[in-house]
Structures are given as structure tokens and as C-alpha cells.
Design a protein around this motif. Sequence first.
Motif, PDB file in Angstrom:
ATOM      1  N   ALA A 131       0.683  -1.476   0.192  1.00  0.00           N
ATOM      2  CA  ALA A 131      -0.389  -0.145  -0.439  1.00  0.00           C
ATOM      3  C   ALA A 131       0.909   1.514  -0.461  1.00  0.00           C
ATOM      4  O   ALA A 131       0.890   2.513  -0.226  1.00  0.00           O
ATOM      5  CB  ALA A 131      -0.287  -0.297   1.264  1.00  0.00           C
ATOM      6  N   GLU A 132       1.295   1.656   0.573  1.00  0.00           N
ATOM      7  CA  GLU A 132       2.792   2.621   1.316  1.00  0.00           C
ATOM      8  C   GLU A 132       3.336   2.964  -0.793  1.00  0.00           C
ATOM      9  O   GLU A 132       3.956   3.964  -0.379  1.00  0.00           O
ATOM     10  CB  GLU A 132       4.069   2.806   2.170  1.00  0.00           C
ATOM     11  N   ALA A 133       3.976   1.672  -1.384  1.00  0.00           N
ATOM     12  CA  ALA A 133       4.691   2.399  -2.448  1.00  0.00           C
ATOM     13  C   ALA A 133       3.203   2.592  -3.834  1.00  0.00           C
ATOM     14  O   ALA A 133       4.001   2.928  -4.685  1.00  0.00           O
ATOM     15  CB  ALA A 133       4.401   0.661  -3.040  1.00  0.00           C
ATOM     16  N   ILE A 134       2.284   2.281  -3.883  1.00  0.00           N
ATOM     17  CA  ILE A 134       1.678   3.623  -4.177  1.00  0.00           C
ATOM     18  C   ILE A 134       0.454   4.661  -4.338  1.00  0.00           C
ATOM     19  O   ILE A 134       0.112   5.004  -3.217  1.00  0.00           O
ATOM     20  CB  ILE A 134       0.182   2.036  -4.721  1.00  0.00           C
ATOM     21  N   SER A 135       0.950   5.647  -5.027  1.00  0.00           N
ATOM     22  CA  SER A 135       1.360   6.677  -4.400  1.00  0.00           C
ATOM     23  C   SER A 135      -0.682   7.435  -4.513  1.00  0.00           C
ATOM     24  O   SER A 135      -0.379   8.334  -3.913  1.00  0.00           O
ATOM     25  CB  SER A 135       1.985   7.734  -5.726  1.00  0.00           C
ATOM     26  N   VAL A 136      -1.549   6.659  -4.857  1.00  0.00           N
ATOM     27  CA  VAL A 136      -2.899   6.896  -5.485  1.00  0.00           C
ATOM     28  C   VAL A 136      -2.961   7.040  -3.850  1.00  0.00           C
ATOM     29  O   VAL A 136      -4.746   7.006  -3.410  1.00  0.00           O
ATOM     30  CB  VAL A 136      -3.567   6.847  -6.337  1.00  0.00           C
ATOM     31  N   GLY A 195     -13.836   6.840 -15.798  1.00  0.00           N
ATOM     32  CA  GLY A 195     -12.503   7.670 -15.619  1.00  0.00           C
ATOM     33  C   GLY A 195     -11.592   6.392 -14.884  1.00  0.00           C
ATOM     34  O   GLY A 195     -10.277   7.767 -14.750  1.00  0.00           O
ATOM     35  N   ILE A 196     -12.266   5.736 -13.852  1.00  0.00           N
ATOM     36  CA  ILE A 196     -10.862   4.710 -13.130  1.00  0.00           C
ATOM     37  C   ILE A 196      -9.925   3.963 -14.343  1.00  0.00           C
ATOM     38  O   ILE A 196      -8.546   4.497 -14.323  1.00  0.00           O
ATOM     39  CB  ILE A 196     -11.900   4.425 -12.276  1.00  0.00           C
ATOM     40  N   GLU A 197     -10.749   3.644 -15.505  1.00  0.00           N
ATOM     41  CA  GLU A 197      -9.335   2.990 -16.744  1.00  0.00           C
ATOM     42  C   GLU A 197      -8.506   3.716 -16.967  1.00  0.00           C
ATOM     43  O   GLU A 197      -8.133   3.415 -17.347  1.00  0.00           O
ATOM     44  CB  GLU A 197     -10.643   1.899 -17.518  1.00  0.00           C
ATOM     45  N   ARG A 198      -9.601   4.223 -17.118  1.00  0.00           N
ATOM     46  CA  ARG A 198      -8.602   5.631 -18.079  1.00  0.00           C
ATOM     47  C   ARG A 198      -7.422   5.993 -17.065  1.00  0.00           C
ATOM     48  O   ARG A 198      -6.176   6.242 -17.548  1.00  0.00           O
ATOM     49  CB  ARG A 198      -9.320   7.015 -18.502  1.00  0.00           C
ATOM     50  N   TYR A 199      -7.817   6.637 -15.755  1.00  0.00           N
ATOM     51  CA  TYR A 199      -6.653   6.891 -15.264  1.00  0.00           C
ATOM     52  C   TYR A 199      -5.402   5.871 -14.666  1.00  0.00           C
ATOM     53  O   TYR A 199      -4.156   6.468 -15.250  1.00  0.00           O
ATOM     54  CB  TYR A 199      -7.272   7.314 -13.066  1.00  0.00           C
ATOM     55  N   PHE A 200      -5.830   4.959 -14.674  1.00  0.00           N
ATOM     56  CA  PHE A 200      -5.159   3.908 -14.698  1.00  0.00           C
ATOM     57  C   PHE A 200      -4.295   3.499 -16.057  1.00  0.00           C
ATOM     58  O   PHE A 200      -3.011   2.838 -16.074  1.00  0.00           O
ATOM     59  CB  PHE A 200      -5.569   2.351 -14.186  1.00  0.00           C
ATOM     60  N   LYS A 201      -5.065   3.177 -16.503  1.00  0.00           N
ATOM     61  CA  LYS A 201      -4.378   2.908 -18.024  1.00  0.00           C
ATOM     62  C   LYS A 201      -3.203   3.835 -18.053  1.00  0.00           C
ATOM     63  O   LYS A 201      -2.628   3.712 -18.823  1.00  0.00           O
ATOM     64  CB  LYS A 201      -5.661   3.227 -19.465  1.00  0.00           C
ATOM     65  N   LYS A 202      -2.664   5.434 -18.135  1.00  0.00           N
ATOM     66  CA  LYS A 202      -2.101   6.643 -17.423  1.00  0.00           C
ATOM     67  C   LYS A 202      -1.376   6.105 -17.126  1.00  0.00           C
ATOM     68  O   LYS A 202      -0.159   6.365 -17.263  1.00  0.00           O
ATOM     69  CB  LYS A 202      -2.972   7.661 -18.314  1.00  0.00           C
ATOM     70  N   HIS A 203      -1.622   6.094 -16.058  1.00  0.00           N
ATOM     71  CA  HIS A 203      -0.410   5.705 -14.718  1.00  0.00           C
ATOM     72  C   HIS A 203       0.338   4.184 -14.215  1.00  0.00           C
ATOM     73  O   HIS A 203       0.306   4.840 -13.024  1.00  0.00           O
ATOM     74  CB  HIS A 203      -0.858   6.731 -13.501  1.00  0.00           C
ATOM     75  N   LEU A 204      -0.753   3.420 -13.887  1.00  0.00           N
ATOM     76  CA  LEU A 204      -0.295   1.889 -13.877  1.00  0.00           C
ATOM     77  C   LEU A 204       1.016   1.959 -13.856  1.00  0.00           C
ATOM     78  O   LEU A 204       1.727   0.980 -13.163  1.00  0.00           O
ATOM     79  CB  LEU A 204      -1.547   0.718 -14.013  1.00  0.00           C
ATOM     80  N   ASP A 205       1.535   1.882 -15.109  1.00  0.00           N
ATOM     81  CA  ASP A 205       2.941   1.839 -15.091  1.00  0.00           C
ATOM     82  C   ASP A 205       3.660   2.479 -14.212  1.00  0.00           C
ATOM     83  O   ASP A 205       4.931   1.834 -13.899  1.00  0.00           O
ATOM     84  CB  ASP A 205       2.710   1.897 -16.602  1.00  0.00           C
TER      85      ASP A 205
END
Length: 143
Positions: free
Chosen positions: A29-34, A115-125
Amino acid sequence: MTVRVERTFDLPVPPEDVWEFIADPKRRAEAISVVADYDTKAGGRRATWHIELPIPFVNRTIPVETEDVTREEPRYVKFVGRSSAMRVTGEHNIEETDSGCKLHNRFIVEGRVPGIERYFKKHLDDELTNLETELQEEVGVVS
């Protein structure tokens, strides 16, 4: 739409060192910025992540109940996170190598709110990069 990201990290440390990090819901959890905050549950297999996403119509944290659904110590952990807004599945598989180990990571995010999938498509990497950085710091790998 479902967002999927896979990445492998090469680490010059024993698999057991990586397991200590990756099997701990708190450290993940601590490693994930959101993840703005989290609560761990008794037994160490469950946590609630309070996620803040900069997307329209979401003006509060989203509680995501996570649970380790499979653990094969010291090599594999799979967790599932559920909320009304999304479902996330994460898998971490540690493979021993001659120089240490490889950590194979797979994340799948299924959004239930626009918007959730779009956000994670852009930021999950980027989130996997955060995980790699935190893990390297934890096990003492110098870049």
C-alpha cells in the motif's frame, strides 16, 4: 475496458528478502501513490486502501477492501481489491536466478466509475515503477 500491466524486476538479492516486502499488505500500500491511507486487518492478509484519484466526479477517497487470496510462501502472492468504484487484482511471483531473483508483477484494474480505467491506463505503469523503487530501497539495492 480493463487495464492490464505486467512488469518484471531483476533484483540482486535472495528471494526471501523480496518475499518479506511483497507479502506485506502494508508495504504494498505504501508503494502506491494514490493510496492516501490504509488500515491493515488482523492476520496480515487484509487491508483497506483509501485511494485518492484526480478524476472528475470523485471528490472523496475510495475505500478498497484488499485481501490476499493466494499465498505460496516464499514465492507467490495474489491479492484482490474490491470497492463500489473498482476491482483490482495484483499478482507477484518471485523466481530465483543465479544473481538473485526476478519479481514478475501483474496488475488488472476494472473500473466501475467513469474515468478510473482511463486514469489507470495512463498511470498504472508509473505505479509499478513506484513499487520497484520502494522494493529496491527496502532490500538495499543501490541504482
